[in-house]
Design a protein around this motif. Structure first.
Motif, PDB file in Angstrom:
ATOM      1  N   LYS B  91      40.763  48.718  58.293  1.00 37.34           N
ATOM      2  CA  LYS B  91      40.560  49.543  57.091  1.00 37.34           C
ATOM      3  C   LYS B  91      40.653  48.675  55.834  1.00 37.34           C
ATOM      4  O   LYS B  91      39.857  48.817  54.902  1.00 37.34           O
ATOM      5  CB  LYS B  91      41.626  50.645  57.014  1.00 37.34           C
ATOM      6  N   TYR B  92      41.639  47.799  55.827  1.00 41.97           N
ATOM      7  CA  TYR B  92      41.845  46.947  54.657  1.00 41.97           C
ATOM      8  C   TYR B  92      40.657  45.992  54.467  1.00 41.97           C
ATOM      9  O   TYR B  92      40.132  45.850  53.360  1.00 41.97           O
ATOM     10  CB  TYR B  92      43.155  46.159  54.797  1.00 41.97           C
ATOM     11  N   ILE B  93      40.224  45.373  55.577  1.00 41.21           N
ATOM     12  CA  ILE B  93      39.096  44.429  55.493  1.00 41.21           C
ATOM     13  C   ILE B  93      37.828  45.169  55.061  1.00 41.21           C
ATOM     14  O   ILE B  93      37.084  44.701  54.192  1.00 41.21           O
ATOM     15  CB  ILE B  93      38.881  43.694  56.840  1.00 41.21           C
ATOM     16  N   LEU B  94      37.599  46.354  55.645  1.00 46.99           N
ATOM     17  CA  LEU B  94      36.399  47.127  55.292  1.00 46.99           C
ATOM     18  C   LEU B  94      36.445  47.574  53.833  1.00 46.99           C
ATOM     19  O   LEU B  94      35.421  47.615  53.156  1.00 46.99           O
ATOM     20  CB  LEU B  94      36.259  48.338  56.213  1.00 46.99           C
ATOM     21  N   PHE B  95      37.636  47.900  53.365  1.00 46.97           N
ATOM     22  CA  PHE B  95      37.799  48.310  51.966  1.00 46.97           C
ATOM     23  C   PHE B  95      37.387  47.171  51.028  1.00 46.97           C
ATOM     24  O   PHE B  95      36.700  47.384  50.034  1.00 46.97           O
ATOM     25  CB  PHE B  95      39.267  48.711  51.722  1.00 46.97           C
ATOM     26  N   LEU B  96      37.772  45.959  51.390  1.00 48.96           N
ATOM     27  CA  LEU B  96      37.400  44.796  50.572  1.00 48.96           C
ATOM     28  C   LEU B  96      35.907  44.510  50.661  1.00 48.96           C
ATOM     29  O   LEU B  96      35.265  44.194  49.663  1.00 48.96           O
ATOM     30  CB  LEU B  96      38.177  43.556  51.026  1.00 48.96           C
ATOM     31  N   LEU B  97      35.366  44.644  51.868  1.00 48.93           N
ATOM     32  CA  LEU B  97      33.953  44.299  52.078  1.00 48.93           C
ATOM     33  C   LEU B  97      33.000  45.323  51.483  1.00 48.93           C
ATOM     34  O   LEU B  97      31.928  44.969  51.018  1.00 48.93           O
ATOM     35  CB  LEU B  97      33.673  44.166  53.584  1.00 48.93           C
ATOM     36  N   ARG B  98      33.373  46.601  51.503  1.00 44.25           N
ATOM     37  CA  ARG B  98      32.431  47.642  51.090  1.00 44.25           C
ATOM     38  C   ARG B  98      32.437  47.912  49.592  1.00 44.25           C
ATOM     39  O   ARG B  98      31.896  48.903  49.145  1.00 44.25           O
ATOM     40  CB  ARG B  98      32.709  48.917  51.870  1.00 44.25           C
ATOM     41  N   LYS B  99      33.097  47.069  48.861  1.00 48.55           N
ATOM     42  CA  LYS B  99      33.082  47.255  47.401  1.00 48.55           C
ATOM     43  C   LYS B  99      31.676  47.044  46.851  1.00 48.55           C
ATOM     44  O   LYS B  99      31.263  47.672  45.908  1.00 48.55           O
ATOM     45  CB  LYS B  99      34.058  46.279  46.748  1.00 48.55           C
ATOM     46  N   LYS B 100      30.960  46.132  47.526  1.00 48.83           N
ATOM     47  CA  LYS B 100      29.617  45.826  47.044  1.00 48.83           C
ATOM     48  C   LYS B 100      28.564  46.682  47.743  1.00 48.83           C
ATOM     49  O   LYS B 100      27.633  47.143  47.162  1.00 48.83           O
ATOM     50  CB  LYS B 100      29.319  44.335  47.257  1.00 48.83           C
ATOM     51  N   ARG B 101      28.735  46.871  49.060  1.00 53.10           N
ATOM     52  CA  ARG B 101      27.730  47.637  49.807  1.00 53.10           C
ATOM     53  C   ARG B 101      28.393  48.870  50.418  1.00 53.10           C
ATOM     54  O   ARG B 101      29.537  48.824  50.826  1.00 53.10           O
ATOM     55  CB  ARG B 101      27.195  46.794  50.963  1.00 53.10           C
ATOM     56  N   ASP B 102      27.621  49.921  50.490  1.00 52.07           N
ATOM     57  CA  ASP B 102      28.185  51.132  51.054  1.00 52.07           C
ATOM     58  C   ASP B 102      27.507  51.480  52.372  1.00 52.07           C
ATOM     59  O   ASP B 102      27.128  52.592  52.629  1.00 52.07           O
ATOM     60  CB  ASP B 102      28.037  52.273  50.041  1.00 52.07           C
ATOM     61  N   LYS B 103      27.326  50.472  53.219  1.00 57.27           N
ATOM     62  CA  LYS B 103      26.643  50.659  54.495  1.00 57.27           C
ATOM     63  C   LYS B 103      27.559  50.205  55.627  1.00 57.27           C
ATOM     64  O   LYS B 103      28.649  49.714  55.409  1.00 57.27           O
ATOM     65  CB  LYS B 103      25.359  49.821  54.499  1.00 57.27           C
ATOM     66  N   TYR B 104      27.062  50.355  56.850  1.00 62.21           N
ATOM     67  CA  TYR B 104      27.812  49.895  58.013  1.00 62.21           C
ATOM     68  C   TYR B 104      26.995  48.826  58.729  1.00 62.21           C
ATOM     69  O   TYR B 104      26.366  49.101  59.754  1.00 62.21           O
ATOM     70  CB  TYR B 104      28.087  51.055  58.956  1.00 62.21           C
ATOM     71  N   PRO B 105      26.961  47.615  58.217  1.00 58.58           N
ATOM     72  CA  PRO B 105      26.084  46.608  58.824  1.00 58.58           C
ATOM     73  C   PRO B 105      26.702  45.969  60.072  1.00 58.58           C
ATOM     74  O   PRO B 105      27.922  45.895  60.203  1.00 58.58           O
ATOM     75  CB  PRO B 105      25.914  45.569  57.721  1.00 58.58           C
ATOM     76  N   ILE B 106      25.818  45.498  60.917  1.00 65.56           N
ATOM     77  CA  ILE B 106      26.241  44.852  62.162  1.00 65.56           C
ATOM     78  C   ILE B 106      26.989  43.547  61.874  1.00 65.56           C
ATOM     79  O   ILE B 106      27.868  43.149  62.637  1.00 65.56           O
ATOM     80  CB  ILE B 106      25.011  44.619  63.091  1.00 65.56           C
ATOM     81  N   VAL B 107      26.636  42.902  60.744  1.00 66.57           N
ATOM     82  CA  VAL B 107      27.308  41.622  60.410  1.00 66.57           C
ATOM     83  C   VAL B 107      28.806  41.825  60.137  1.00 66.57           C
ATOM     84  O   VAL B 107      29.592  40.891  60.239  1.00 66.57           O
ATOM     85  CB  VAL B 107      26.663  40.906  59.199  1.00 66.57           C
ATOM     86  N   TYR B 108      29.191  43.026  59.781  1.00 64.36           N
ATOM     87  CA  TYR B 108      30.624  43.321  59.628  1.00 64.36           C
ATOM     88  C   TYR B 108      31.216  43.699  60.990  1.00 64.36           C
ATOM     89  O   TYR B 108      32.315  43.305  61.335  1.00 64.36           O
ATOM     90  CB  TYR B 108      30.857  44.501  58.673  1.00 64.36           C
ATOM     91  N   PHE B 109      30.413  44.516  61.692  1.00 66.15           N
ATOM     92  CA  PHE B 109      30.918  45.090  62.935  1.00 66.15           C
ATOM     93  C   PHE B 109      31.239  44.023  63.988  1.00 66.15           C
ATOM     94  O   PHE B 109      32.342  43.997  64.533  1.00 66.15           O
ATOM     95  CB  PHE B 109      29.893  46.097  63.499  1.00 66.15           C
ATOM     96  N   ALA B 110      30.245  43.160  64.276  1.00 62.84           N
ATOM     97  CA  ALA B 110      30.391  42.212  65.384  1.00 62.84           C
ATOM     98  C   ALA B 110      31.607  41.274  65.224  1.00 62.84           C
ATOM     99  O   ALA B 110      32.444  41.204  66.129  1.00 62.84           O
ATOM    100  CB  ALA B 110      29.106  41.427  65.577  1.00 62.84           C
ATOM    101  N   PRO B 111      31.752  40.574  64.091  1.00 59.45           N
ATOM    102  CA  PRO B 111      32.932  39.685  63.984  1.00 59.45           C
ATOM    103  C   PRO B 111      34.257  40.439  63.982  1.00 59.45           C
ATOM    104  O   PRO B 111      35.223  39.985  64.576  1.00 59.45           O
ATOM    105  CB  PRO B 111      32.732  38.965  62.653  1.00 59.45           C
TER     106      PRO B 111
END
Lengths: 279, 161
Positions: B91-111
């Motif tokens: 949740k914390y990592i996604l919160f930091l990452l989604r500040k710029k994009r509001d999508k669910y990309p595979i590049v976030y999911f896989a790693p």
């Protein structure tokens, strides 16, 4: 600012209550872990059995499709081996008759080595191959105790009882990371000194041979059997065979990769030796 | 979808996956490693929930942990605790990452999935990461990516994102 703080203060007890309820729930689960598991295994046993049989049939079918050439080759090898063994059996039967006749003359007709162990039949209903545990449908109600040896129908060692519930037991496989088993290497030459070592589990249904003295002669396809040195397993139960010897002159012991004879497809019916410690 | 219905579906799904993971899937293992479907579905439930919400993630952690420990023969507290740590970290990592994009990309999911899988397995079965461990991680990642696209397609149909 004040409104924000008041809102946050009002939310705090709610969060606290949620956390306490959550921790109590976890504590309840942990406290009655054994009963919970036994209950879940009881209600899911019929489904687990069905899943197990379906998985076994499906994997056998797929295996026969994918490995058809290997099966044909193996079949040819086994036919040759079977012929050799039949010849050997004929010779041994003759020796047995002569042996019995000699024993009758001496007056020692009973052979204590041929005594069979008391076995409890159990069915496998689940497995965690990564961690090396198996679940069987016999528990303390059936007289199962911890550390009882478990074998399959081919008299191949599977593991030992690790945890006992009321109607179910957890078996620690010999491939479990914490499993260490004393073995003896079966040699064709009966006059040579026996070689002892240990089989250590390496998880994922894999194990390896360790603590073989560096000057001992071991080779591929040597058969490993239990030695009963640690007192948990009876002696002469099949364990596996050597597939690759790793000898390093700088180390005091040699190791080897082994192939366990225990295989998942033959794990439907297992036997627990219930009176080994009593003998 | 009503929250109770969502949780009921998750509960039944984890139960069904637990049964198949314990009794059906081990017959299709690759070098002894089996696909951990409960963990994959748990991760998807956490990943596709809004980063500032925790209910679905925590519910999934408890139920997935419960079924994982029942059918993987481990302790409740150890597995549930480990999954809760993963929920908060993701949740914390996604919160930091989604500040710029509001999508669910595979590049976030896989790693993120791979990291969580490694963390979970190293904590539950303390072992040196070897070749078989790597095979297990790749095997699970492939299945997880497949489930990810399936889930995304389903969510697009349902919610339009």
């Amino acid at each position: 600012m004040n409104v924000f703080l008041t809102k946050r203060n009002a939310m705090l007890p709610k969060i606290l209550i949620k956390v306490i309820v959550f921790l109590m729930f976890i504590g309840f689960l942990v406290l009655f872990q054994e009963q919970f598991k036994n209950f879940f295994y009881s209600i899911s046993e019929p489904l687990q059995k069905t899943f197990w049989k379906a998985g076994n049939s499906a994997s056998n079918f797929l295996g026969s499709v994918f490995y058809l050439n290997d099966i044909i080759e193996e079949n040819e090898e086994l036919t040759i081996k079977n012929r050799e063994l039949l010849e050997e059996v004929a010779v041994l039967q003759q020796t047995k008759i002569e042996n019995q006749a000699l024993k009758d003359i001496i007056g020692n007709g009973q052979d204590s080595q041929n005594k069979e162990y008391k076995l409890i039949l159990a069915e496998t209903i689940g497995i965690d191959g990564c961690q090396g545990y198996l679940l069987i449908n016999r528990g303390s109600d059936n007289g199962i105790l911890e550390n009882m040896p478990v074998i399959n129908a081919q008299k191949v060692l599977v593991g030992k009882i690790f945890e006992v519930y009321k109607n179910f037991s957890k078996v620690m496989l010999i491939s479990n990371k914490n499993s260490v088993l004393d073995i003896k290497i079966q040699k064709d030459d009966t006059l040579s000194f026996p070689i002892y070592g240990v089989v250590r589990g390496d998880s994922n249904l894999i194990a390896f041979l360790d603590l073989i003295p560096i000057d001992s002669e071991i080779k591929n396809n040597d058969i490993l059997i239990t030695s009963s040195l640690d007192g948990t397993f009876p002696k002469d139960i099949l364990v596996g065979k050597i597939t690759e010897v790793n000898k390093d002159d700088l180390k005091p012991f040699q190791t080897a990769k082994i192939q366990l004879f225990f295989n998942l497809n033959q794990a439907n019916k297992l036997f627990i030796i219930s009176d080994y410690k009593l003998k | 979808m009503a929250i109770w219905l969502k949780f009921l579906i998750l509960f039944l799904l984890f139960g069904f996956l637990g049964l198949s993971q314990g009794s059906f899937l081990p017959h299709f293992s690759i070098m002894g490693t089996t696909v951990n479907l409960i963990f994959i579905i748990f991760f998807l439930a956490v990943f596709f929930e809004e980063p500032q919400k925790y209910t679905q993630g925590l519910f999934s952690a408890v139920i997935a942990g419960f079924f994982l420990s029942v059918f993987s023969f481990s302790f409740f507290e150890k597995i549930i605790g480990c999954l809760i740590v993963i929920v908060f970290a993701i949740k914390y990592i996604l919160f930091l990452l989604r500040k710029k994009r509001d999508k669910y990309p595979i590049v976030y999911f896989a790693p993120l999935f791979l990291l969580s899988y490694i963390f979970f397995n190293l904590l539950i079965t303390p072992t040196c990461p070897n070749f078989v461990f790597l095979i297990g991680a790749v095997y699970n990642l492939v299945i997880a990516v497949f489930c990810f696209y399936l889930c995304k397609k389903f969510l697009i149909k349902l919610y339009g994102f």
